[in-house]
Motif scaffolding. Structure first.
Motif, PDB file in Angstrom:
ATOM      1  N   SER A 256       0.804  -1.235   0.000  1.00 49.61           N
ATOM      2  CA  SER A 256       0.000   0.000   0.000  1.00 49.61           C
ATOM      3  C   SER A 256       0.830   1.275   0.000  1.00 49.61           C
ATOM      4  O   SER A 256       0.354   2.316  -0.418  1.00 49.61           O
ATOM      5  N   GLY A 257       2.068   1.196   0.515  1.00 49.45           N
ATOM      6  CA  GLY A 257       2.816   2.423   0.784  1.00 49.45           C
ATOM      7  C   GLY A 257       2.361   3.033   2.101  1.00 49.45           C
ATOM      8  O   GLY A 257       1.506   2.461   2.807  1.00 49.45           O
ATOM      9  N   LEU A 258       2.904   4.231   2.427  1.00 49.93           N
ATOM     10  CA  LEU A 258       2.673   4.821   3.750  1.00 49.93           C
ATOM     11  C   LEU A 258       1.915   6.148   3.610  1.00 49.93           C
ATOM     12  O   LEU A 258       1.037   6.258   2.784  1.00 49.93           O
ATOM     13  N   GLY A 259       2.254   7.149   4.430  1.00 47.82           N
ATOM     14  CA  GLY A 259       1.504   8.406   4.397  1.00 47.82           C
ATOM     15  C   GLY A 259       2.340   9.578   4.868  1.00 47.82           C
ATOM     16  O   GLY A 259       3.581   9.519   4.894  1.00 47.82           O
ATOM     17  N   ALA A 260       1.652  10.644   5.288  1.00 51.44           N
ATOM     18  CA  ALA A 260       2.326  11.917   5.585  1.00 51.44           C
ATOM     19  C   ALA A 260       3.295  11.830   6.772  1.00 51.44           C
ATOM     20  O   ALA A 260       4.280  12.568   6.805  1.00 51.44           O
ATOM     21  N   VAL A 261       3.017  10.954   7.735  1.00 55.55           N
ATOM     22  CA  VAL A 261       3.961  10.834   8.867  1.00 55.55           C
ATOM     23  C   VAL A 261       5.332  10.456   8.322  1.00 55.55           C
ATOM     24  O   VAL A 261       6.348  11.077   8.656  1.00 55.55           O
ATOM     25  N   HIS A 262       5.363   9.456   7.437  1.00 57.34           N
ATOM     26  CA  HIS A 262       6.662   9.035   6.891  1.00 57.34           C
ATOM     27  C   HIS A 262       7.220  10.061   5.905  1.00 57.34           C
ATOM     28  O   HIS A 262       8.427  10.236   5.810  1.00 57.34           O
ATOM     29  N   GLY A 263       6.330  10.737   5.189  1.00 58.82           N
ATOM     30  CA  GLY A 263       6.792  11.807   4.297  1.00 58.82           C
ATOM     31  C   GLY A 263       7.557  12.871   5.061  1.00 58.82           C
ATOM     32  O   GLY A 263       8.606  13.354   4.607  1.00 58.82           O
ATOM     33  N   LEU A 264       7.050  13.233   6.240  1.00 62.36           N
ATOM     34  CA  LEU A 264       7.692  14.281   7.049  1.00 62.36           C
ATOM     35  C   LEU A 264       8.810  13.741   7.932  1.00 62.36           C
ATOM     36  O   LEU A 264       9.790  14.442   8.222  1.00 62.36           O
ATOM     37  N   ALA A 265       8.675  12.502   8.380  1.00 62.62           N
ATOM     38  CA  ALA A 265       9.687  11.941   9.309  1.00 62.62           C
ATOM     39  C   ALA A 265      11.058  11.852   8.643  1.00 62.62           C
ATOM     40  O   ALA A 265      12.078  12.005   9.318  1.00 62.62           O
ATOM     41  N   HIS A 266      11.090  11.630   7.335  1.00 61.28           N
ATOM     42  CA  HIS A 266      12.396  11.481   6.680  1.00 61.28           C
ATOM     43  C   HIS A 266      13.219  12.764   6.688  1.00 61.28           C
ATOM     44  O   HIS A 266      14.348  12.757   7.182  1.00 61.28           O
ATOM     45  N   PRO A 267      12.703  13.901   6.169  1.00 62.75           N
ATOM     46  CA  PRO A 267      13.534  15.119   6.232  1.00 62.75           C
ATOM     47  C   PRO A 267      13.801  15.585   7.662  1.00 62.75           C
ATOM     48  O   PRO A 267      14.905  16.065   7.957  1.00 62.75           O
ATOM     49  N   ILE A 268      12.833  15.434   8.563  1.00 65.86           N
ATOM     50  CA  ILE A 268      13.060  15.865   9.948  1.00 65.86           C
ATOM     51  C   ILE A 268      14.140  14.985  10.582  1.00 65.86           C
ATOM     52  O   ILE A 268      15.051  15.462  11.257  1.00 65.86           O
ATOM     53  N   GLY A 269      14.048  13.684  10.331  1.00 62.21           N
ATOM     54  CA  GLY A 269      15.029  12.742  10.891  1.00 62.21           C
ATOM     55  C   GLY A 269      16.434  13.028  10.405  1.00 62.21           C
ATOM     56  O   GLY A 269      17.390  13.044  11.186  1.00 62.21           O
ATOM     57  N   SER A 270      16.571  13.278   9.092  1.00 65.89           N
ATOM     58  CA  SER A 270      17.928  13.473   8.565  1.00 65.89           C
ATOM     59  C   SER A 270      18.488  14.829   8.986  1.00 65.89           C
ATOM     60  O   SER A 270      19.677  14.965   9.252  1.00 65.89           O
ATOM     61  N   LEU A 271      17.639  15.843   9.123  1.00 69.83           N
ATOM     62  CA  LEU A 271      18.111  17.186   9.468  1.00 69.83           C
ATOM     63  C   LEU A 271      18.478  17.293  10.946  1.00 69.83           C
ATOM     64  O   LEU A 271      19.518  17.869  11.306  1.00 69.83           O
ATOM     65  N   LEU A 272      17.630  16.743  11.812  1.00 72.32           N
ATOM     66  CA  LEU A 272      17.810  16.957  13.260  1.00 72.32           C
ATOM     67  C   LEU A 272      18.293  15.711  14.002  1.00 72.32           C
ATOM     68  O   LEU A 272      18.351  15.701  15.225  1.00 72.32           O
ATOM     69  N   LYS A 273      18.612  14.650  13.223  1.00 67.41           N
ATOM     70  CA  LYS A 273      19.083  13.388  13.830  1.00 67.41           C
ATOM     71  C   LYS A 273      18.072  12.842  14.852  1.00 67.41           C
ATOM     72  O   LYS A 273      18.445  12.435  15.956  1.00 67.41           O
ATOM     73  N   VAL A 274      16.812  12.870  14.469  1.00 65.40           N
ATOM     74  CA  VAL A 274      15.773  12.294  15.324  1.00 65.40           C
ATOM     75  C   VAL A 274      15.652  10.814  14.965  1.00 65.40           C
ATOM     76  O   VAL A 274      15.484  10.501  13.777  1.00 65.40           O
ATOM     77  N   PRO A 275      15.722   9.898  15.950  1.00 68.42           N
ATOM     78  CA  PRO A 275      15.524   8.477  15.610  1.00 68.42           C
ATOM     79  C   PRO A 275      14.191   8.296  14.877  1.00 68.42           C
ATOM     80  O   PRO A 275      13.200   8.954  15.221  1.00 68.42           O
ATOM     81  N   HIS A 276      14.192   7.408  13.893  1.00 66.82           N
ATOM     82  CA  HIS A 276      13.018   7.286  13.020  1.00 66.82           C
ATOM     83  C   HIS A 276      11.728   7.015  13.812  1.00 66.82           C
ATOM     84  O   HIS A 276      10.691   7.630  13.562  1.00 66.82           O
ATOM     85  N   LEU A 355       0.527   9.477  -0.999  1.00 63.41           N
ATOM     86  CA  LEU A 355      -0.472   8.453  -0.662  1.00 63.41           C
ATOM     87  C   LEU A 355      -1.293   8.813   0.570  1.00 63.41           C
ATOM     88  O   LEU A 355      -2.187   8.076   0.969  1.00 63.41           O
ATOM     89  N   ASN A 356      -0.963   9.951   1.195  1.00 59.47           N
ATOM     90  CA  ASN A 356      -1.733  10.355   2.379  1.00 59.47           C
ATOM     91  C   ASN A 356      -3.185  10.609   1.971  1.00 59.47           C
ATOM     92  O   ASN A 356      -3.450  11.236   0.939  1.00 59.47           O
ATOM     93  N   PRO A 357      -4.144  10.167   2.811  1.00 58.05           N
ATOM     94  CA  PRO A 357      -5.558  10.261   2.386  1.00 58.05           C
ATOM     95  C   PRO A 357      -6.096  11.685   2.274  1.00 58.05           C
ATOM     96  O   PRO A 357      -7.102  11.910   1.625  1.00 58.05           O
ATOM     97  N   ARG A 358      -5.447  12.671   2.918  1.00 59.73           N
ATOM     98  CA  ARG A 358      -5.912  14.066   2.790  1.00 59.73           C
ATOM     99  C   ARG A 358      -4.724  14.925   2.380  1.00 59.73           C
ATOM    100  O   ARG A 358      -3.689  14.934   3.077  1.00 59.73           O
ATOM    101  N   HIS A 359      -4.871  15.628   1.255  1.00 62.66           N
ATOM    102  CA  HIS A 359      -3.759  16.432   0.732  1.00 62.66           C
ATOM    103  C   HIS A 359      -3.337  17.511   1.731  1.00 62.66           C
ATOM    104  O   HIS A 359      -4.184  18.114   2.399  1.00 62.66           O
ATOM    105  N   MET A 360      -2.032  17.756   1.811  1.00 60.55           N
ATOM    106  CA  MET A 360      -1.512  18.808   2.685  1.00 60.55           C
ATOM    107  C   MET A 360      -0.817  19.864   1.838  1.00 60.55           C
ATOM    108  O   MET A 360       0.133  19.547   1.115  1.00 60.55           O
ATOM    109  N   GLU A 361      -1.283  21.096   1.945  1.00 60.47           N
ATOM    110  CA  GLU A 361      -0.559  22.227   1.335  1.00 60.47           C
ATOM    111  C   GLU A 361       0.642  22.545   2.224  1.00 60.47           C
ATOM    112  O   GLU A 361       0.674  22.154   3.397  1.00 60.47           O
ATOM    113  N   ASP A 362       1.600  23.296   1.680  1.00 61.70           N
ATOM    114  CA  ASP A 362       2.751  23.710   2.490  1.00 61.70           C
ATOM    115  C   ASP A 362       2.305  24.443   3.758  1.00 61.70           C
ATOM    116  O   ASP A 362       2.889  24.277   4.826  1.00 61.70           O
ATOM    117  N   SER A 363       1.251  25.245   3.617  1.00 60.09           N
ATOM    118  CA  SER A 363       0.785  26.019   4.788  1.00 60.09           C
ATOM    119  C   SER A 363       0.232  25.094   5.879  1.00 60.09           C
ATOM    120  O   SER A 363       0.386  25.365   7.070  1.00 60.09           O
TER     121      SER A 363
END
Ligand SMILES: [Fe+2]
Length: 373
Positions: A256-276, A355-363
């Motif tokens: 199925s793939g994943l959603g917005a949590v994983h979409g955001l967790a990747h850049p936040i994780g790599s930038l701030l060294k947050v464990p996945h 694949l997130n069920p509700r689209h998110m704008e940048d805002s």
């Protein structure tokens, strides 16, 4: 719901207590030179030596220790070792990072070029790599089931996947006894990663009837067993349920793939060294609330499956689960600030986000990041 789909799993999945003992007989007879990639924990607990003893007729070169969110240069070291020693199979024993690094090495050892060539699509994966066996020692990432490997280019701060259908492991051995020595914090982070993945799979735009059944089953197992595995690390029953829940989750989201949590967790994780796992659990509740208007019926189904009334109950019980596990609820302690938002917005538009069920704008994303700073 997607009514046309492909299911692509390891050719053989061995699940159950003690099944690691079958490793030798399940490897191809002609795999004589093995590259064994493990985490430091596997080395410290003596597991590496145990595995080498299980493979008496084979020449085993062990590489212990892979950094979290594996950087490209560490995968290159594995590739170099594999090429120099003419390895004909790769075995990974560890958490998601170890499995992802080894999965990439198994794919690229018989090919030309280095990891960054494939990470940035300068070269294309066209054929299968070496035989690859994945043996997880945590219950959470599901990397033993999937066809992708999440890697990091530290110089650019980019975290993304290399993926190909031929990268699915040939053999996965999921032995819950290997998770008994996981400390509570690792159990919490990896378990919440699996819980998040199962929920995102269930409501993914690409979900199909099979992935939804698997995801619901996994959410139930994880929700009811994670607190026990966290509080009583030696509870074999809870460990088995968690290991099975994690495996079933991966079988669901591999399709199925994943959603917005994983979409955001990747850049936040790599930038701030947050464990996945921490990044996923911090983002989970705000994204559940964002998705609620689009997912009321689906969240209510999850709520009823785990023994509650409705969609709101499900979100509330998820908050309570996180409280029991003592997980941080914001990125404040990791140093998230407004100056990071641009990078996150630029690097979050992955397949997961689509694949997130509700689209998110940048805002919309910015508002959530402000709340979590
Ligand atoms: Fe994850």
């Amino acid at each position: 719901m997607n009514e046309s789909y492909v299911l692509n799993y390891p050719s053989e999945i061995l699940f159950g207590n003690g099944r690691i003992q079958e490793l030798h007989e399940k490897l191809p007879k002609n795999a004589k030179k093995i590259l064994l990639v493990t985490g430091k924990h596997a080395e410290n607990t003596g597991l590496v030596n145990e595995i080498i003893k299980m493979l008496p007729s084979r020449d085993v070169i062990a590489h212990c220790g892979i950094s979290p969110e594996p950087p490209l240069n560490e995968v290159d070291i594995l590739i170099k070792k594999g090429r120099e020693n003419k390895s004909d199979a790769v075995i990974a024993v560890g958490g998601g990072s170890v499995i992802d690094a080894a999965k990439t090495a198994a794919c690229l050892i018989p090919k030309e070029g280095l990891t960054e060539d494939y990470f940035y699509n300068r070269r294309e994966i066209k054929e299968k790599g070496l035989f690859f066996a994945a043996i997880p020692t945590t219950a959470g990432t599901g990397a033993e089931i999937t066809r992708n490997a999440v890697l990091t280019d530290p110089s650019a701060g980019i975290k993304q996947s290399i993926r190909h259908n031929t990268m699915v492991p040939d053999l996965a051995i999921i032995d819950p006894l290997l998770t008994l020595s996981n400390p509570p914090v690792l159990t919490a982070f990896s378990g919440l990663d699996a819980y998040t993945q199962a929920i995102e799979s269930y409501v993914s735009k690409n979900a199909c009837s099979i992935s939804k059944s698997l995801a619901l089953c996994a959410i139930n197992k994880i929700y009811h067993n994670l607190p026990t595995a966290f509080m009583f690390p030696g509870n074999i029953g809870a460990r088995l349920q968690m290991a099975e829940g994690s495996m079933i989750t991966a079988m669901a989201f591999a399709q199925s793939g994943l959603g917005a949590v994983h979409g955001l967790a990747h850049p936040i994780g790599s930038l701030l060294k947050v464990p996945h796992g921490a990044a996923c659990s911090i983002l989970l509740v705000p994204i559940l609330k964002w998705n609620l208007p689009a997912c009321e019926t689906e969240f209510a189904k999850i709520g009823r499956a785990i023994g509650f009334e409705n969609a709101e109950d499900f979100i509330e019980k998820t908050v309570e689960l996180q409280e029991k596990l003592g997980i941080p609820v914001t990125f404040t302690s990791y140093g998230l600030k407004e100056e990071h938002f641009d990078f996150i917005l630029k690097n979050c538009r992955s397949n997961s986000m689509k694949l997130n069920p509700r689209h998110m704008e940048d805002s919309d994303i910015t508002r959530i990041l402000e709340e979590l700073s």
